[in-house]
Design a protein around this motif. Structure first.
Motif, PDB file in Angstrom:
ATOM      1  N   ARG A  56       0.834  -1.203   0.000  1.00 36.59           N
ATOM      2  CA  ARG A  56       0.000   0.000   0.000  1.00 36.59           C
ATOM      3  C   ARG A  56       0.873   1.260   0.000  1.00 36.59           C
ATOM      4  O   ARG A  56       0.594   2.213  -0.736  1.00 36.59           O
ATOM      5  N   ARG A  57       1.937   1.255   0.801  1.00 36.54           N
ATOM      6  CA  ARG A  57       2.841   2.408   0.829  1.00 36.54           C
ATOM      7  C   ARG A  57       3.511   2.614  -0.519  1.00 36.54           C
ATOM      8  O   ARG A  57       3.653   3.748  -0.988  1.00 36.54           O
ATOM      9  N   ASN A  58       3.932   1.531  -1.144  1.00 38.31           N
ATOM     10  CA  ASN A  58       4.569   1.634  -2.463  1.00 38.31           C
ATOM     11  C   ASN A  58       3.595   2.207  -3.491  1.00 38.31           C
ATOM     12  O   ASN A  58       3.951   3.072  -4.303  1.00 38.31           O
ATOM     13  N   ARG A  59       2.381   1.720  -3.468  1.00 32.70           N
ATOM     14  CA  ARG A  59       1.375   2.200  -4.416  1.00 32.70           C
ATOM     15  C   ARG A  59       1.106   3.683  -4.208  1.00 32.70           C
ATOM     16  O   ARG A  59       1.030   4.457  -5.168  1.00 32.70           O
ATOM     17  N   GLU A  60       0.957   4.082  -2.948  1.00 31.82           N
ATOM     18  CA  GLU A  60       0.700   5.487  -2.643  1.00 31.82           C
ATOM     19  C   GLU A  60       1.877   6.362  -3.043  1.00 31.82           C
ATOM     20  O   GLU A  60       1.691   7.492  -3.516  1.00 31.82           O
ATOM     21  N   ALA A  61       3.105   5.850  -2.874  1.00 29.52           N
ATOM     22  CA  ALA A  61       4.290   6.616  -3.256  1.00 29.52           C
ATOM     23  C   ALA A  61       4.328   6.839  -4.767  1.00 29.52           C
ATOM     24  O   ALA A  61       4.689   7.920  -5.241  1.00 29.52           O
ATOM     25  N   VAL A  62       3.955   5.828  -5.522  1.00 29.08           N
ATOM     26  CA  VAL A  62       3.939   5.950  -6.987  1.00 29.08           C
ATOM     27  C   VAL A  62       2.875   6.956  -7.421  1.00 29.08           C
ATOM     28  O   VAL A  62       3.123   7.814  -8.282  1.00 29.08           O
ATOM     29  N   LEU A  63       1.697   6.897  -6.817  1.00 31.22           N
ATOM     30  CA  LEU A  63       0.632   7.821  -7.182  1.00 31.22           C
ATOM     31  C   LEU A  63       1.005   9.261  -6.825  1.00 31.22           C
ATOM     32  O   LEU A  63       0.762  10.186  -7.606  1.00 31.22           O
ATOM     33  N   ALA A  64       1.598   9.447  -5.661  1.00 32.85           N
ATOM     34  CA  ALA A  64       2.015  10.793  -5.261  1.00 32.85           C
ATOM     35  C   ALA A  64       3.074  11.331  -6.217  1.00 32.85           C
ATOM     36  O   ALA A  64       3.046  12.503  -6.610  1.00 32.85           O
ATOM     37  N   ALA A  65       4.013  10.470  -6.602  1.00 37.08           N
ATOM     38  CA  ALA A  65       5.042  10.887  -7.559  1.00 37.08           C
ATOM     39  C   ALA A  65       4.426  11.208  -8.913  1.00 37.08           C
ATOM     40  O   ALA A  65       4.829  12.175  -9.570  1.00 37.08           O
ATOM     41  N   ALA A  66       3.455  10.410  -9.335  1.00 37.78           N
ATOM     42  CA  ALA A  66       2.805  10.649 -10.628  1.00 37.78           C
ATOM     43  C   ALA A  66       2.108  12.006 -10.646  1.00 37.78           C
ATOM     44  O   ALA A  66       2.170  12.738 -11.648  1.00 37.78           O
ATOM     45  N   ILE A  67       1.461  12.379  -9.553  1.00 40.09           N
ATOM     46  CA  ILE A  67       0.790  13.679  -9.488  1.00 40.09           C
ATOM     47  C   ILE A  67       1.812  14.805  -9.627  1.00 40.09           C
ATOM     48  O   ILE A  67       1.597  15.769 -10.376  1.00 40.09           O
ATOM     49  N   ARG A  68       2.941  14.679  -8.931  1.00 37.66           N
ATOM     50  CA  ARG A  68       3.966  15.732  -9.000  1.00 37.66           C
ATOM     51  C   ARG A  68       4.577  15.822 -10.394  1.00 37.66           C
ATOM     52  O   ARG A  68       4.704  16.913 -10.968  1.00 37.66           O
ATOM     53  N   ILE A  69       4.945  14.672 -10.953  1.00 39.27           N
ATOM     54  CA  ILE A  69       5.648  14.658 -12.241  1.00 39.27           C
ATOM     55  C   ILE A  69       4.713  15.059 -13.388  1.00 39.27           C
ATOM     56  O   ILE A  69       5.058  15.887 -14.238  1.00 39.27           O
ATOM     57  N   LEU A  70       3.514  14.484 -13.413  1.00 36.56           N
ATOM     58  CA  LEU A  70       2.597  14.746 -14.522  1.00 36.56           C
ATOM     59  C   LEU A  70       2.048  16.167 -14.479  1.00 36.56           C
ATOM     60  O   LEU A  70       1.678  16.719 -15.521  1.00 36.56           O
ATOM     61  N   ALA A  71       1.996  16.767 -13.293  1.00 33.89           N
ATOM     62  CA  ALA A  71       1.568  18.163 -13.213  1.00 33.89           C
ATOM     63  C   ALA A  71       2.549  19.066 -13.946  1.00 33.89           C
ATOM     64  O   ALA A  71       2.159  20.066 -14.556  1.00 33.89           O
ATOM     65  N   ALA A  72       3.832  18.707 -13.909  1.00 37.44           N
ATOM     66  CA  ALA A  72       4.859  19.495 -14.593  1.00 37.44           C
ATOM     67  C   ALA A  72       5.025  19.067 -16.048  1.00 37.44           C
ATOM     68  O   ALA A  72       5.303  19.889 -16.918  1.00 37.44           O
ATOM     69  N   ASP A  73       4.863  17.762 -16.304  1.00 40.79           N
ATOM     70  CA  ASP A  73       5.049  17.227 -17.652  1.00 40.79           C
ATOM     71  C   ASP A  73       4.055  16.091 -17.884  1.00 40.79           C
ATOM     72  O   ASP A  73       4.326  14.945 -17.509  1.00 40.79           O
ATOM     73  N   PRO A  74       2.890  16.399 -18.472  1.00 37.44           N
ATOM     74  CA  PRO A  74       1.861  15.379 -18.670  1.00 37.44           C
ATOM     75  C   PRO A  74       2.311  14.182 -19.500  1.00 37.44           C
ATOM     76  O   PRO A  74       1.659  13.128 -19.464  1.00 37.44           O
TER      77      PRO A  74
END
Length: 222
Positions: A19-37
């Motif tokens: 669960r922690r790994n999944r949440e870490a990936v989703l949080a990273a995706a929000i940060r990265i995709l916000a800057a570069d979709p």
């Protein structure tokens, strides 16, 4: 018994790690995709700090990841509604909170707006009978808090459309998020609250960070 307890504790630990790994990936995706979709899965994995093989175990394809983010939008929009609808809140107060909350979720997930299907396929576009906002609209109408002659399903659909339009105003730069949140809240209040003549205003406060709940595609999921 001890062996069984140890096994159960190990399984729980593995589930928590997953669960922690999944949440870490989703949080990273929000940060990265916000800057570069168009950022790659490789970039997202690197940002998350989770091994790439583990990332692909949770999200076999980019589309699986995007769908998980859309599911987060739905969860956050429901949180906005749940926090807005408190027992002592007037209808105008509920709409005030909804206006700010809808815009904040839209800001957080703006990068999803350019994806084909992300709006039209949003799960809340066709709400179930027990969807919290739809239930509240029906109950508020029965209490006489909302204008007569407007079916709850119609009001729900109009909130959906107005929320999307308000987020579009922010997206193209015609309004700030704060302005759009306040204007959306006032529009909903004037449109639906009983006794409003179109000239009155809602609470009209500023949309403070976190207003309305949620962590901020977005209006389309309302």
């Amino acid at each position: 018994m001890d062996n069984a307890s140890d096994l159960n504790a190990t399984e729980q630990g593995l589930r928590q790690d997953a669960r922690r790994n999944r949440e870490a990936v989703l949080a990273a995706a929000i940060r990265i995709l916000a800057a570069d979709p168009e950022a790659s899965m490789r970039q997202i994995a690197a940002e998350s700090g989770v091994a790439r093989v583990t990332v692909y175990r949770h999200f076999p394809t980019r589309e699986h990841l995007i769908q998980a983010l859309i599911d987060l939008v739905v969860d956050e929009e429901r949180a906005v509604v749940t926090k807005a609808i408190t027992p002592a809140a007037t209808a105008a107060e509920v709409f005030d909170r909804l206006g700010c909350g809808i815009i904040r979720v839209g800001e957080r997930y703006r990068f999803l707006d350019n994806r084909s299907g992300s709006v039209t396929e949003a799960p809340l576009r066709h709400p179930a009978a027990d969807e919290p906002l739809l239930v509240w609209l029906a109950e508020a109408a029965e209490r006489g808090e909302l204008r007569t002659g407007l079916p709850p399903e119609w009001m729900y659909a109009m909130i959906h459309g107005l929320g999307r339009a308000a987020n579009e105003e922010v997206l193209v730069g015609r309004r700030t998020a704060d302005e759009a949140g306040r204007l959306l809240a006032n529009t909903l209040t004037h449109a639906f609250v009983a006794g409003r003549d179109g000239s009155a205003t809602g609470p009209g406060g500023r949309c403070h960070p976190g207003a309305g709940g949620g962590s901020g595609i977005a209006a389309s999921a309302v």
